[in-house]
Each structure stands twice: as C-alpha cells, then as structure tokens.
Design a protein around this motif. Sequence first.
Motif, short mmCIF file in Angstrom:
data_model
loop_
_atom_site.label_atom_id
_atom_site.label_comp_id
_atom_site.label_asym_id
_atom_site.label_seq_id
_atom_site.Cartn_x
_atom_site.Cartn_y
_atom_site.Cartn_z
N VAL A 276 0.87 -1.06 0.21
CA VAL A 276 0.03 0.09 0.01
C VAL A 276 0.86 1.29 -0.16
N ALA A 277 1.85 1.27 0.97
CA ALA A 277 2.80 2.20 1.02
C ALA A 277 3.60 2.68 -0.66
N LEU A 278 4.09 1.83 -1.19
CA LEU A 278 4.44 1.76 -2.26
C LEU A 278 3.67 2.33 -3.40
N LYS A 279 2.52 1.87 -3.51
CA LYS A 279 1.32 2.28 -4.28
C LYS A 279 1.06 3.79 -4.05
N ASP A 280 0.94 4.29 -2.72
CA ASP A 280 0.60 5.64 -2.47
C ASP A 280 1.61 6.55 -2.86
N ARG A 281 3.25 6.24 -2.52
CA ARG A 281 4.36 6.90 -2.93
C ARG A 281 4.39 7.19 -4.16
N LEU A 282 4.32 6.26 -5.12
CA LEU A 282 4.01 6.26 -6.50
C LEU A 282 3.15 7.37 -7.14
N ASN A 283 1.90 7.03 -6.58
CA ASN A 283 0.80 7.87 -7.04
C ASN A 283 0.95 9.38 -6.49
N ALA A 284 1.73 9.50 -5.41
CA ALA A 284 2.13 10.85 -5.22
C ALA A 284 2.99 11.69 -6.07
N LEU A 285 3.81 10.97 -6.74
CA LEU A 285 4.41 11.58 -7.92
C LEU A 285 3.56 12.17 -8.84
N ASP A 300 11.85 -2.64 -1.72
CA ASP A 300 12.82 -3.32 -0.65
C ASP A 300 13.20 -2.09 0.38
N SER A 301 13.13 -0.83 -0.12
CA SER A 301 13.51 0.32 0.72
C SER A 301 12.54 0.45 1.79
N ILE A 302 11.22 0.21 1.54
CA ILE A 302 10.23 0.30 2.43
C ILE A 302 10.54 -0.75 3.60
N LYS A 303 10.63 -2.00 3.07
CA LYS A 303 10.57 -3.33 3.87
C LYS A 303 12.07 -2.96 4.72
N GLU A 304 12.96 -2.14 4.34
CA GLU A 304 14.28 -2.28 5.18
C GLU A 304 14.13 -0.94 6.12
N SER A 305 13.27 0.08 5.88
CA SER A 305 12.80 1.23 7.02
C SER A 305 12.69 0.27 8.01
N PHE A 306 13.10 1.05 9.45
CA PHE A 306 12.87 0.81 10.75
C PHE A 306 11.58 0.50 11.12
N MET A 307 11.21 -0.44 12.06
CA MET A 307 9.96 -0.78 12.37
C MET A 307 9.87 0.24 13.62
N LEU A 308 8.56 1.03 13.48
CA LEU A 308 7.98 2.04 14.59
C LEU A 308 7.09 1.38 15.50
N TRP A 309 5.88 0.78 15.11
CA TRP A 309 5.08 0.00 15.95
C TRP A 309 4.79 -1.20 15.04
N GLU A 310 5.07 -2.46 15.27
CA GLU A 310 5.05 -3.85 14.61
C GLU A 310 3.56 -3.78 14.51
N PRO A 311 2.78 -3.98 13.14
CA PRO A 311 3.85 -4.13 12.03
C PRO A 311 3.99 -2.84 11.03
N ILE A 312 4.10 -1.82 11.74
CA ILE A 312 4.14 -0.40 10.87
C ILE A 312 5.44 -0.08 10.72
N ARG A 313 6.16 0.22 9.52
CA ARG A 313 7.34 0.81 9.45
C ARG A 313 7.61 2.05 8.94
N TYR A 314 8.46 2.86 9.36
CA TYR A 314 8.73 4.16 9.07
C TYR A 314 8.24 4.65 7.83
N SER A 315 8.65 3.97 6.61
CA SER A 315 8.40 4.14 5.38
C SER A 315 6.73 4.03 4.94
N GLU A 316 6.11 3.52 5.81
CA GLU A 316 4.46 3.33 5.78
C GLU A 316 3.73 4.45 6.26
N THR A 317 4.49 5.37 7.00
CA THR A 317 3.61 6.36 7.81
C THR A 317 3.69 7.44 7.04
#
Length: 397
Positions: A276-285, A300-317
């Motif tokens: 979902v995060a990848l779709k939204d970030r690409l649409n934001a362009l 991969d860059s989203i998956k490798e971003s650090f976990m804030l609140w499992e299962p929410i990663r930084y790049s998903e916020t």
Amino acid sequence: VATAFNAIQAESGAPYFPELVDMGVHAALTQLHWSTDDDTSRWLFLFGDSPPFDSNFDEPENKASRRVATASLASLAADKGVRVNCVLCTSRPEDQHPGRLRPGAIEHGGIMSSNNVAVVGVGQTQYSAVRGDVSLPGLLREATFRALDDAHMTMDDIDAIVVGKAPDFFEGIMMPETYLAEALGAVGKPLFRVHTAGSVGGSTAIVAASHVQSGVHERVLTIGWQQQSVSEAMWALSFPIPFQQQLVAGAGGYFAPFIREYIRRSNAPDDIGILVALKDRLNALKNPLAHLHEPDITYDSIKESFMLWEPIRYSETCPSSDGAIAMVLAGEKAAEASAASSGVAPAWVLGTSMRSEPATANGRDQVSPLAGKECAADVYAQAGITDPRKDIDMVEM
C-alpha cells in the motif's frame, strides 16, 4: 391537466405503509420514451399516499427493500431533463403529515425536499514539513482563492463558510476560526467549525454539503487544514495515565494492535502495508503539490525502513505536514452557472453518511466497527451501489 389532477382521489389515505416509490419513479424514467426535443417540457407527476422506504431499509423475508437511491433518481431525472413533482393524496386532512409526499417535493432532480449539491471548485496548497513562507491565514487563503478560481467565483459569491481541523491541542492554537473570519471573507457571513478528531476531513465536507442540500445556502466554501510544524502531534496524542491506557506512542501505538488483528482475520499478506505504501508513494509523484516525492522508492527500501510499531514501518507512515485544501459546493443553479463559465462539468454528490460510536464501549469491535459498516451500507444505498467492488473505481479512506 389541472382538472384531471384535481379529480384524482385516494382510496384510503391510511395507514401509511412505505411503498416502492423509488421503483415507480425509476420505471417511469427508464421505460417511458421521453422526447429529446429541446423545445419539449418533460414532467413526471408522482401521486401517492405513502412515503418511500428509507435508504437502508431491507426485509428479505418480505422481499421489501429500497432498490434505487434517491441521488441516483435525481441524477437520472436531471440527465433526461425531466422535472419531477410529488402530489400527496389523502382522504382525510388530519392524516396529512409533514413527512409525507408533498407537491413540489421533487423538482429539477431534487428529491424529497433535498437539493442536489455538487463540487464546483477545488484548491490545494503546496504541502511541506514547514510552510514558513506564509502565516496560517495566508495558508488558508492560498487554498481558498485557488478553489474560487477553479469555480469561477469570488468571495462575494459565497453564502457561508464551513471549516474543519484536527483537535486544537495538536497545534496549540485554540479556536483559530475566531480570528480567521476576516481572512476567509466570512465577516457578516455564517462561519461554522467542525471538529470530529481524525475523521474531521470527511465530516467537514458532509456538513458543508448539508448546508446546500437543506436549501439554507446555495454556495458554500469549505476548508480543511493542518499546520503541524507549530507543534508535535505525536506527543499531543500521548496522554499520560490516568487519562488513557499506557501507550505513550502516539496514534501508531494505538492502532498497531488493530492492524495486526485485521491482518489475522482477513488473511491479508504480511507485506500488505509495504504494498500500500509503495502504491501511494508512486501515485504521489503525479501530484506536484504532494509533500513526499520519492521517485526512487522501492518495495525493498520500504521493507528495510525501521519498525516503529509492529507491523508499521517508518516508510509506511505519513509525514507531519503544513497544508490546506478548500472546496466550493453549490446547488443546481450555481453549479450550472459555474459549469457554463468554466466549461467543466460539476462533480455531483450522490450520497453522504455519518456514524459514530463510543470508542471504548464494552463489546465494541475495534477492528471492524459496526458504525463503519452501517455508514458504508447507507451511502452505497444512496448512490445506488449494489456491488461495491465492481461499481467503485477508487476509495480514499
């Protein structure tokens, strides 16, 4: 014609059981051969002594339900250029009720004394972490004038202003609407503030639309904003004990358990948040005003971003942003005038609905709230949507 109408008498007039009024109107609009001649007046008269079923009425055991939404009938009548009027038939004057069908209740596609409303102008600001180039009034005026330009209107054309924002303690500016009246052109005009916490964006639009649907105003300017650079919203959401449960982690800490349970119940893939995060970030362009433009973002860059609140990663916020959006809502006459000036067809509002329930009520399903399901069912019925997955092209939630 008047003589023929006056000769019509109802057989009973009571009791008033709801009937398939919607099906009758729909059949008349779709099955009759309406003239398309511009010089022809097209009239549909609805005679009845009973109201239609409510929008969410459904009794499968009796095969009784609301079939066609009011807004869909209004849109269909408007497309065919048919003026619809209701006439109440009653055998006794004392049986008349203000909720029954009344002469003129349906006219120009406006059904059951509800006026059609359309979005005729939209304006957004540039979104960024800090909009230090403008004050808060300047930020709102940026969105406001873009919306007015889009609608081919000026501030003088606006009848009322409806504003909405998140809780005041998020930004530390209490009741900002009281000092924004002059900047928003609201001096001497109704100015209404909406506040429903995280759902305030949708609520503000619904309240603004109701001002037109009710016939109170013809043109309404509605504005929503946040200026998060002047505060720290995460810690504003971290109330100390005993005012809430021990989270001390902002909105993410509150919702993370619900997200985990939703994934478990729905059998959603573990990487659903990444997708979902990848779709939204690409649409934001595609939006030059969007805060985040990350053309190099990858799964991969989203998956490798650090976990804030499992299962929410930084790049998903979402980031903390300064920005505003404004819309101009209009009734039929104003919408037609705006379309004639701009050459752009208005976006008609086919359904609105609002529900709420106590957040911490005993037995409340936090993952699948009843209020959310009832609200969706209501707005689908209003818009004539029977298969949401098939009928809806896009959901913004």
